[in-house]
Motif scaffolding. Structure first.
Motif, mmCIF file in Angstrom:
data_model
loop_
_atom_site.group_PDB
_atom_site.id
_atom_site.type_symbol
_atom_site.label_atom_id
_atom_site.label_comp_id
_atom_site.label_asym_id
_atom_site.label_seq_id
_atom_site.Cartn_x
_atom_site.Cartn_y
_atom_site.Cartn_z
ATOM 1 N N LEU A 24 0.827 -1.202 0.000
ATOM 2 C CA LEU A 24 0.000 0.000 0.000
ATOM 3 C C LEU A 24 0.861 1.252 0.000
ATOM 4 N N VAL A 25 1.873 1.268 0.833
ATOM 5 C CA VAL A 25 2.762 2.426 0.906
ATOM 6 C C VAL A 25 3.480 2.648 -0.414
ATOM 7 N N THR A 26 3.974 1.537 -0.971
ATOM 8 C CA THR A 26 4.679 1.644 -2.271
ATOM 9 C C THR A 26 3.760 2.165 -3.352
ATOM 10 N N SER A 27 2.518 1.640 -3.381
ATOM 11 C CA SER A 27 1.549 2.086 -4.386
ATOM 12 C C SER A 27 1.248 3.557 -4.227
ATOM 13 N N GLN A 28 1.064 3.964 -2.978
ATOM 14 C CA GLN A 28 0.793 5.368 -2.738
ATOM 15 C C GLN A 28 1.989 6.238 -3.135
ATOM 16 N N ALA A 29 3.186 5.748 -2.823
ATOM 17 C CA ALA A 29 4.385 6.511 -3.188
ATOM 18 C C ALA A 29 4.538 6.624 -4.703
ATOM 19 N N LEU A 30 4.308 5.499 -5.391
ATOM 20 C CA LEU A 30 4.393 5.516 -6.844
ATOM 21 C C LEU A 30 3.336 6.425 -7.449
ATOM 22 N N ASP A 31 2.127 6.339 -6.858
ATOM 23 C CA ASP A 31 1.043 7.183 -7.363
ATOM 24 C C ASP A 31 1.382 8.661 -7.172
ATOM 25 N N THR A 32 1.922 8.966 -6.002
ATOM 26 C CA THR A 32 2.323 10.359 -5.729
ATOM 27 C C THR A 32 3.454 10.790 -6.671
ATOM 28 N N THR A 33 4.426 9.887 -6.816
ATOM 29 C CA THR A 33 5.548 10.200 -7.722
ATOM 30 C C THR A 33 5.066 10.399 -9.152
ATOM 31 N N TRP A 34 4.146 9.569 -9.594
ATOM 32 C CA TRP A 34 3.616 9.685 -10.958
ATOM 33 C C TRP A 34 2.870 11.010 -11.158
ATOM 34 N N ARG A 35 2.054 11.353 -10.106
ATOM 35 C CA ARG A 35 1.328 12.605 -10.225
ATOM 36 C C ARG A 35 2.293 13.792 -10.289
ATOM 37 N N VAL A 36 3.330 13.719 -9.431
ATOM 38 C CA VAL A 36 4.321 14.797 -9.465
ATOM 39 C C VAL A 36 5.055 14.821 -10.799
ATOM 40 N N ALA A 37 5.486 13.637 -11.270
ATOM 41 C CA ALA A 37 6.199 13.563 -12.544
ATOM 42 C C ALA A 37 5.307 13.998 -13.700
ATOM 43 N N LYS A 38 4.038 13.537 -13.647
ATOM 44 C CA LYS A 38 3.103 13.901 -14.708
ATOM 45 C C LYS A 38 2.897 15.409 -14.748
ATOM 46 N N GLY A 39 2.773 16.002 -13.574
ATOM 47 C CA GLY A 39 2.621 17.457 -13.517
ATOM 48 C C GLY A 39 3.853 18.174 -14.037
ATOM 49 N N SER A 40 5.040 17.649 -13.664
ATOM 50 C CA SER A 40 6.280 18.278 -14.130
ATOM 51 C C SER A 40 6.438 18.158 -15.637
ATOM 52 N N VAL A 41 6.125 16.934 -16.148
ATOM 53 C CA VAL A 41 6.225 16.723 -17.600
ATOM 54 C C VAL A 41 5.240 17.619 -18.336
ATOM 55 N N THR A 42 4.008 17.690 -17.802
ATOM 56 C CA THR A 42 2.999 18.549 -18.434
ATOM 57 C C THR A 42 3.448 20.002 -18.443
ATOM 58 N N LEU A 43 4.002 20.425 -17.292
ATOM 59 C CA LEU A 43 4.491 21.799 -17.207
ATOM 60 C C LEU A 43 5.643 22.034 -18.169
ATOM 61 N N ALA A 44 6.555 21.025 -18.235
ATOM 62 C CA ALA A 44 7.702 21.165 -19.132
ATOM 63 C C ALA A 44 7.266 21.205 -20.592
ATOM 64 N N VAL A 45 6.293 20.317 -20.928
ATOM 65 C CA VAL A 45 5.793 20.299 -22.307
ATOM 66 C C VAL A 45 5.095 21.605 -22.638
ATOM 67 N N SER A 46 4.296 22.101 -21.703
ATOM 68 C CA SER A 46 3.608 23.375 -21.919
ATOM 69 C C SER A 46 4.613 24.505 -22.110
ATOM 70 N N PHE A 47 5.657 24.492 -21.273
ATOM 71 C CA PHE A 47 6.692 25.517 -21.397
ATOM 72 C C PHE A 47 7.411 25.408 -22.734
ATOM 73 N N LEU A 48 7.724 24.150 -23.140
ATOM 74 C CA LEU A 48 8.408 23.936 -24.415
ATOM 75 C C LEU A 48 7.548 24.384 -25.590
ATOM 76 N N VAL A 49 6.244 24.018 -25.540
ATOM 77 C CA VAL A 49 5.334 24.421 -26.617
ATOM 78 C C VAL A 49 5.221 25.945 -26.677
ATOM 79 N N GLY A 50 5.099 26.560 -25.490
ATOM 80 C CA GLY A 50 5.034 28.016 -25.447
ATOM 81 C C GLY A 50 6.288 28.659 -25.988
ATOM 82 N N THR A 51 7.445 28.086 -25.617
ATOM 83 C CA THR A 51 8.716 28.616 -26.115
ATOM 84 C C THR A 51 8.816 28.486 -27.625
#
Length: 360
Positions: free
Chosen positions: A35-62
Motif C-alpha cells: 500500500l505504501v509503495t503504491s501510494q508513493a508511486l502514485d504520488t511520484t507519478w502525479r508529481v512527474a506527470k505534472g512536471s512533464v505537463t508543465l515542461a511540455v507546456s513551457f516547451l510548446v510556449g517557447t
C-alpha cells in the motif's frame, strides 16, 4: 415439561485450535508495504506527470514564441531586403540581362495589331539575329547617350583616333580662345541651367572624367571585371551625368570643327551638311541652343543627332527599330557609312524615343 430436553446453553469453551483462524503478522506487513509503495508511486507519478505537463507546456510556449519571432523577423528582413533591392534597382541605370522573349511576353500581351507586330519583331531578333537577352536602360533624356557609352565601356573600346591626337580636356578653352566661340558660355548642363564664365571649368571636369574612365575601361582585358565596374559606375548618378555632358560637348566640338571646315570650303562628311541644312541647326550656336542644351532636360537625341554621336565617337550605332518591322527601316546604322572599320554597338527601340541594349 421436566422431561423435555433442556435447551442447549451457549458454551463458555473457546473453539478448538483446529477451527480458529488467527491473523498473520507477515501478511499484514506485506500488505502495508504494498500500500505504501503504491501510494508513493502514485504520488511520484502525479508529481512527474505534472512536471512533464508543465515542461511540455513551457516547451510548446517557447516554440510558439520563437516561431512568431522568426516570422516577425523574417517579415522585417524581407521588407528590408526588398527596400534595398528597390533602392539599388532605382540607382542602377542599366539593368541586368533578361531573356528577350520573356521581356516581350511581359511587355506585349494584347492582341492588337501593334502588339502582334512587336511580338513578331522580337521573335525575329531572337531566332534570326541571335539576340537572346536584353538589358533595359533607364527611360530618361540621357537614355541614348547612356546606352551607347555603356557598351563602349563594357566592350573596352579604345579612344577614337582623333582623341588620341588631342588633349580633349583642353577642348573647351580651345573653342573659346582659338576659335572665338564665346557663345559657349550659354551651354546648359541638362536640367541644370548653368551659364557664365565658369562653364569652361565645369566642362573641363566633365571631359577629364570621361577621358579617365575611358582610359581605365579600355585598359581592362577581363570582360567580367569590366562588367562589374560598369555596374558600379552606372549606379552613380552624379558621375553618369558628368560623362553624358562630356559626350554632348564632344558632339558640339565636332559640329564646330565641321562648320569651320565648311566655311573654308573643305570637304566634310555629308551628315554635317544635312545637319546644317536644318533651320534649327544651321550653325554650331543654333545646334547648341535648339537641340543640345535640351538633351538630358526636356528631350533626348534625335536621329540626326545620333549620326553626329556615332561620328564623334567613331562607332557604328546599329539600331533595331521594332515598330518598323518588315520595312527597310527596321535596321539602321548611324552613321550609315563609316569612314573606317569602326567598332559596332547595337540598340533596340520600340518607339525611336527610348533605347535598350540587345545581348547577342
Amino acid at each position: 415439561m421436566e422431561g423435555a430436553a433442556a435447551s442447549p446453553q451457549p458454551s463458555d469453551c473457546k473453539p478448538s485450535k483446529s477451527t480458529q483462524k488467527p491473523g498473520r503478522p507477515g501478511n499484514d506487513q506485506v500488505h502495508s508495504w504494498t500500500l505504501v509503495t503504491s501510494q508513493a508511486l502514485d504520488t511520484t507519478w502525479r508529481v512527474a506527470k505534472g512536471s512533464v505537463t508543465l515542461a511540455v507546456s513551457f516547451l510548446v510556449g517557447t516554440l510558439c514564441y520563437f516561431r512568431r519571432l522568426h516570422l516577425y523577423l523574417g517579415h522585417r528582413l524581407k521588407r528590408w531586403i526588398g527596400y534595398l533591392q528597390r533602392r539599388f534597382k532605382r540607382n542602377l541605370s542599366v539593368e541586368a540581362e533578361v531573356d528577350l522573349l520573356s521581356h516581350c511576353a511581359r511587355e506585349w500581351k494584347g492582341e492588337t495589331p501593334h502588339a502582334k507586330l512587336m511580338r513578331k519583331a522580337y521573335e525575329e531578333l531572337f531566332w534570326r539575329r541571335h539576340i537572346k537577352c536584353v538589358r533595359q536602360v533607364r527611360r530618361d533624356n540621357y537614355n541614348t547617350l547612356r546606352s551607347v557609352l555603356f557598351q563602349i565601356f563594357s566592350q573596352g573600346l579604345s579612344f577614337p583616333s582623333w582623341m588620341k591626337e588631342k588633349d580633349i580636356a583642353k577642348l573647351p578653352e580651345k573653342l573659346l580662345f582659338s576659335q572665338g566661340c564665346n557663345w559657349i558660355q550659354q551651354y546648359s548642363f541638362g536640367p541644370e541651367k548653368y551659364t557664365g564664365s565658369n562653364v569652361f571649368g565645369k566642362l573641363r571636369k566633365c571631359v577629364e572624367l570621361l577621358k579617365a574612365q575611358w582610359t581605365e575601361f579600355s585598359g581592362i582585358k577581363d570582360y567580367h571585371k569590366r562588367g562589374s565596374m560598369c555596374n558600379i559606375l552606372f549606379s552613380d548618378a552624379i558621375l553618369e551625368y558628368q560623362l553624358y555632358e562630356a559626350l554632348k560637348f564632344i558632339m558640339l566640338y565636332q559640329v564646330t570643327e565641321a562648320y569651320e571646315q565648311m566655311k573654308t570650303e573643305k570637304a566634310i562628311p555629308s551628315l554635317f551638311r544635312l545637319l546644317f541644312t536644318r533651320e534649327t541647326s544651321s550653325d554650331p550656336l543654333s545646334f547648341m541652343m535648339n537641340h543640345l542644351n535640351s538633351v538630358g532636360d526636356t528631350c533626348g537625341l534625335e536621329q540626326i543627332d545620333m549620326f553626329v554621336l556615332g561620328y564623334s565617337l567613331e562607332v557604328k550605332i546599329k539600331v533595331f527599330r521594332l515598330f518598323r518591322f518588315n520595312s527597310r527601316d527596321f535596321e539602321v546604322c548611324y552613321p550609315e557609312e563609316s569612314l573606317r572599320e569602326w567598332p559596332e554597338v547595337s540598340l533596340l527601340t520600340e518607339n525611336d524615343c527610348h533605347y535598350h541594349i540587345p545581348v547577342f
